[in-house]
Design an enzyme around this catalytic site. Sequence first.
Site, PDB file in Angstrom:
ATOM      1  N   HIS A  91      -7.079  -5.662   2.132  1.00  0.00           N
ATOM      2  CA  HIS A  91      -5.867  -5.064   2.703  1.00  0.00           C
ATOM      3  C   HIS A  91      -5.450  -6.271   3.768  1.00  0.00           C
ATOM      4  O   HIS A  91      -6.173  -6.780   4.370  1.00  0.00           O
ATOM      5  CB  HIS A  91      -6.384  -3.885   3.614  1.00  0.00           C
ATOM      6  N   ASP A 119       0.930  -1.141   0.017  1.00  0.00           N
ATOM      7  CA  ASP A 119       0.133  -0.071   0.191  1.00  0.00           C
ATOM      8  C   ASP A 119       0.798   1.294   0.039  1.00  0.00           C
ATOM      9  O   ASP A 119       1.869   1.254   0.732  1.00  0.00           O
ATOM     10  CB  ASP A 119      -0.850   0.032   1.197  1.00  0.00           C
ATOM     11  N   ILE A 120       0.417   2.033  -0.931  1.00  0.00           N
ATOM     12  CA  ILE A 120       1.236   3.472  -0.904  1.00  0.00           C
ATOM     13  C   ILE A 120       1.169   4.178   0.279  1.00  0.00           C
ATOM     14  O   ILE A 120       2.080   5.101   0.626  1.00  0.00           O
ATOM     15  CB  ILE A 120       0.825   4.245  -2.347  1.00  0.00           C
ATOM     16  N   HIS A 149     -10.298  -4.959  -3.581  1.00  0.00           N
ATOM     17  CA  HIS A 149      -8.932  -5.346  -2.843  1.00  0.00           C
ATOM     18  C   HIS A 149      -9.167  -5.700  -1.581  1.00  0.00           C
ATOM     19  O   HIS A 149     -10.089  -5.186  -0.819  1.00  0.00           O
ATOM     20  CB  HIS A 149      -8.141  -4.234  -3.234  1.00  0.00           C
ATOM     21  N   ASN A 185     -13.051  -3.028   2.104  1.00  0.00           N
ATOM     22  CA  ASN A 185     -14.084  -1.858   2.499  1.00  0.00           C
ATOM     23  C   ASN A 185     -14.923  -1.834   1.093  1.00  0.00           C
ATOM     24  O   ASN A 185     -14.476  -2.008   0.045  1.00  0.00           O
ATOM     25  CB  ASN A 185     -13.318  -0.332   2.484  1.00  0.00           C
ATOM     26  N   VAL A 219     -10.892   3.268  -3.747  1.00  0.00           N
ATOM     27  CA  VAL A 219     -10.557   2.583  -5.147  1.00  0.00           C
ATOM     28  C   VAL A 219     -11.633   1.694  -5.496  1.00  0.00           C
ATOM     29  O   VAL A 219     -11.897   0.577  -4.867  1.00  0.00           O
ATOM     30  CB  VAL A 219      -9.377   2.098  -5.337  1.00  0.00           C
TER      31      VAL A 219
HETATM   32  P1  AMP Z   1      -9.678   1.607   0.049  1.00  0.00           P
HETATM   33  O1  AMP Z   1      -9.933   2.938   0.938  1.00  0.00           O
HETATM   34  O2  AMP Z   1     -10.262   0.385   0.994  1.00  0.00           O
HETATM   35  O3  AMP Z   1     -10.505   1.493  -1.314  1.00  0.00           O
HETATM   36  O4  AMP Z   1      -8.318   1.182  -0.167  1.00  0.00           O
HETATM   37  C1  AMP Z   1      -7.624   1.903  -1.263  1.00  0.00           C
HETATM   38  C2  AMP Z   1      -5.971   1.707  -0.843  1.00  0.00           C
HETATM   39  O5  AMP Z   1      -5.448   1.954  -1.806  1.00  0.00           O
HETATM   40  C3  AMP Z   1      -5.544   2.851   0.117  1.00  0.00           C
HETATM   41  O6  AMP Z   1      -5.053   2.393   1.507  1.00  0.00           O
HETATM   42  C4  AMP Z   1      -4.509   3.587  -0.597  1.00  0.00           C
HETATM   43  O7  AMP Z   1      -3.353   4.144   0.445  1.00  0.00           O
HETATM   44  C5  AMP Z   1      -3.993   2.605  -1.729  1.00  0.00           C
HETATM   45  N1  AMP Z   1      -3.398   3.077  -2.923  1.00  0.00           N
HETATM   46  C6  AMP Z   1      -4.023   3.938  -3.759  1.00  0.00           C
HETATM   47  N2  AMP Z   1      -3.356   4.199  -4.588  1.00  0.00           N
HETATM   48  C7  AMP Z   1      -2.312   3.331  -4.706  1.00  0.00           C
HETATM   49  C8  AMP Z   1      -1.084   2.919  -5.431  1.00  0.00           C
HETATM   50  N3  AMP Z   1      -0.887   3.634  -6.738  1.00  0.00           N
HETATM   51  N4  AMP Z   1      -0.215   1.888  -5.146  1.00  0.00           N
HETATM   52  C9  AMP Z   1      -0.671   1.423  -3.862  1.00  0.00           C
HETATM   53  N5  AMP Z   1      -1.572   1.617  -3.033  1.00  0.00           N
HETATM   54  C10 AMP Z   1      -2.431   2.554  -3.514  1.00  0.00           C
END
Ligand code: AMP
Length: 114
Positions: free
Chosen positions: A102, A30-31, A100, A87, A96
């Site tokens: 976590h 995760d970024i 996915h 989520n 996003v």
């Molecule tokens: P959610 O809020 O459950 O949809 O999680 C989306 C996750 O994606 C968040 O924890 C972000 O930090 C992560 N995220 C967004 N863009 C990227 C990226 N380019 N590379 C890795 N993680 C990302």
Amino acid sequence: MENCIFCKIVNGEIPSDRVYEDEYVISIKDIKPEAPIHVLIMPKKHINSINDVKEEDLQIISHIFKVAQKIAKQLGVAESGYRIITNCGKDGGQTVEHLHFHLLGGKSLPISIG
Ligand code: AMP
Ligand code: ZN
């Protein structure tokens, strides 16, 4: 799926730090990590959220949990423990729209949920 950031990660248009990949699934760091270990595990196939999982996707979903088991071992948290979260939608905090999971660990995680 056009304009999906995770589809772009899957097909290599956007770089990512991959910790696992196979035919159906990738896992990336995760970024914005919220724990010492924070990776995302996602199907390569675009599925919006858990709401959109169809009968034919169920094998991929169970595969993701098998992959999670492997990754937890690989990243050294299988014994100490970890949490898997997905989520869904606005109230679930989904930012996003590509399904996915976590996987968080490496510290004692807070218990509060809501
Ligand atoms: P959610 O809020 O459950 O949809 O999680 C989306 C996750 O994606 C968040 O924890 C972000 O930090 C992560 N995220 C967004 N863009 C990227 C990226 N380019 N590379 C890795 N993680 C990302
Ligand atoms: Zn996508």
